[in-house]
Design a protein around this motif. Structure first.
Motif, PDB file in Angstrom:
ATOM      1  N   SER A  66     -28.372  27.325  -5.837  1.00  0.00           N
ATOM      2  CA  SER A  66     -28.363  25.915  -6.226  1.00  0.00           C
ATOM      3  C   SER A  66     -27.732  25.081  -5.115  1.00  0.00           C
ATOM      4  O   SER A  66     -27.365  25.609  -4.062  1.00  0.00           O
ATOM      5  N   THR A  67     -27.612  23.794  -5.376  1.00  0.00           N
ATOM      6  CA  THR A  67     -26.968  22.900  -4.407  1.00  0.00           C
ATOM      7  C   THR A  67     -25.745  22.259  -5.048  1.00  0.00           C
ATOM      8  O   THR A  67     -25.854  21.672  -6.133  1.00  0.00           O
ATOM      9  N   TYR A  68     -24.605  22.401  -4.393  1.00  0.00           N
ATOM     10  CA  TYR A  68     -23.348  21.805  -4.850  1.00  0.00           C
ATOM     11  C   TYR A  68     -23.084  20.547  -4.034  1.00  0.00           C
ATOM     12  O   TYR A  68     -22.921  20.631  -2.814  1.00  0.00           O
ATOM     13  N   PHE A  69     -23.033  19.409  -4.712  1.00  0.00           N
ATOM     14  CA  PHE A  69     -22.799  18.135  -4.046  1.00  0.00           C
ATOM     15  C   PHE A  69     -21.316  17.798  -4.115  1.00  0.00           C
ATOM     16  O   PHE A  69     -20.753  17.664  -5.218  1.00  0.00           O
ATOM     17  N   VAL A  70     -20.718  17.665  -2.930  1.00  0.00           N
ATOM     18  CA  VAL A  70     -19.264  17.555  -2.808  1.00  0.00           C
ATOM     19  C   VAL A  70     -18.871  16.134  -2.412  1.00  0.00           C
ATOM     20  O   VAL A  70     -19.449  15.559  -1.481  1.00  0.00           O
ATOM     21  N   LEU A  71     -17.893  15.573  -3.127  1.00  0.00           N
ATOM     22  CA  LEU A  71     -17.348  14.263  -2.774  1.00  0.00           C
ATOM     23  C   LEU A  71     -16.438  14.406  -1.567  1.00  0.00           C
ATOM     24  O   LEU A  71     -15.627  15.335  -1.501  1.00  0.00           O
ATOM     25  N   LEU A  72     -16.570  13.482  -0.630  1.00  0.00           N
ATOM     26  CA  LEU A  72     -15.653  13.503   0.513  1.00  0.00           C
ATOM     27  C   LEU A  72     -14.451  12.596   0.238  1.00  0.00           C
ATOM     28  O   LEU A  72     -13.343  12.880   0.670  1.00  0.00           O
ATOM     29  N   ARG A  73     -14.704  11.506  -0.503  1.00  0.00           N
ATOM     30  CA  ARG A  73     -13.646  10.520  -0.721  1.00  0.00           C
ATOM     31  C   ARG A  73     -13.343  10.415  -2.209  1.00  0.00           C
ATOM     32  O   ARG A  73     -13.869   9.565  -2.912  1.00  0.00           O
ATOM     33  N   THR A  74     -12.499  11.326  -2.672  1.00  0.00           N
ATOM     34  CA  THR A  74     -12.108  11.327  -4.082  1.00  0.00           C
ATOM     35  C   THR A  74     -10.618  11.616  -4.175  1.00  0.00           C
ATOM     36  O   THR A  74     -10.046  12.254  -3.286  1.00  0.00           O
ATOM     37  N   GLU A  75     -10.005  11.153  -5.247  1.00  0.00           N
ATOM     38  CA  GLU A  75      -8.594  11.487  -5.499  1.00  0.00           C
ATOM     39  C   GLU A  75      -8.472  12.858  -6.160  1.00  0.00           C
ATOM     40  O   GLU A  75      -7.376  13.389  -6.300  1.00  0.00           O
ATOM     41  N   MET A  76      -9.587  13.433  -6.600  1.00  0.00           N
ATOM     42  CA  MET A  76      -9.535  14.659  -7.415  1.00  0.00           C
ATOM     43  C   MET A  76      -9.295  15.923  -6.597  1.00  0.00           C
ATOM     44  O   MET A  76      -8.673  16.866  -7.061  1.00  0.00           O
TER      45      MET A  76
END
Ligand SMILES: [Zn+2]
Length: 257
Positions: A66-76
């Motif tokens: 599958s494809t995992y979409f990763v946030l670059l700019r998050t507080e998490m």
């Protein structure tokens, strides 16, 4: 009727199994064919890269990618921290792809500004991963980006009509099937392609209730920050003699829910 128990590791295995059992093949955004029984597995990583790693391993065990979409700019979470890089490498090692999860709300609502920003964010991810990032998904997409035809920042994007309005689309937003269960979709009976968006946190954390699942993520993050402070900040280290293996409830400043 979907129950909370369906949103579990076993539930995920059953969900994917019901596609594979009826002849569906798992495909990526760049090789899906609309009229065929092709299933795109997309994951937006909104809260936890650690939850994503757990789901990535589960998927490797059942032989799907599958494809995992990763946030670059998050507080998490921080994808560029040591933990974050380890997590992305672990996902890659399971045979999955990493894409950019782009939060347009951080920028002025202008197509050129969005594309330049997404290009910069992809370049940062590509430098970190030492490989190309070919796919982009939008985090809580602004209206101007939904249904945008063609490439975005030179890459495939998941709300292109060919993957979205012209293809069956199901999502587990808010920890439920708000727009119907994927197997109840007309495309499932017709054996046509579907984009299935799932968020790892709803599937791998043990508690049944969505709020408890988010609470589990929050506790794990707090524990990780506590360990980081204990190892790098002497006043905190001296004041807190807690073995991280002990209960999280003993961490000073724990957020009470
Ligand atoms: Zn998102």
């Amino acid at each position: 009727m979907t129950t909370a128990a369906d949103f579990s590791p076993d539930g995920y295995r059953r969900l994917i199994g019901s596609f594979l059992d009826t002849g569906y093949e798992v495909r990526n955004f760049d090789d899906v064919e609309q009229e065929k029984p092709h299933l795109i597995l997309r994951h937006d990583v909104d809260q936890s890269l650690q939850a994503a790693v757990q789901l990535a391993k589960l998927e490797a065990n059942i032989g799907v990618s599958s494809t995992y979409f990763v946030l670059l700019r998050t507080e998490m979470y921080n994808p560029l921290s040591r933990d974050g890089m380890d997590a992305m490498r672990a996902i890659r090692a399971c045979g999955h792809r990493i894409g950019l999860h782009f939060d347009a709300s951080l920028y002025d609502d202008d197509r050129d500004i969005f594309e330049a920003a997404a290009e910069r964010e992809c370049a940062i991810l590509e430098t970190a991963l030492e490989e190309a990032v070919g796919d982009i998904s939008f985090h809580r997409p602004v209206r101007s980006l939904l249904g945008l035809p063609g490439r975005f920042a030179g890459r495939l994007h998941v709300y292109d009509p060919v993957f979205y309005s012209d293809m069956a689309y199901c999502s587990d937003s808010r920890g439920g099937w708000g727009h119907g269960h994927p197997c109840d979709h007309a495309a499932f009976d017709a054996h046509k392609a579907m984009q299935l968006l799932t968020h790892p946190v709803w599937w791998v954390t043990p508690d049944a209730d969505p709020v408890e699942k988010i609470g589990t993520v929050l506790d794990a993050r707090l524990e990780r920050l506590h360990r980081e402070l204990r190892d790098n900040c002497e006043p905190w280290s001296n004041a807190t003699r807690i073995d991280p293996a002990e209960t999280r409830a003993e961490i000073p400043g724990r957020i009470r829910r």
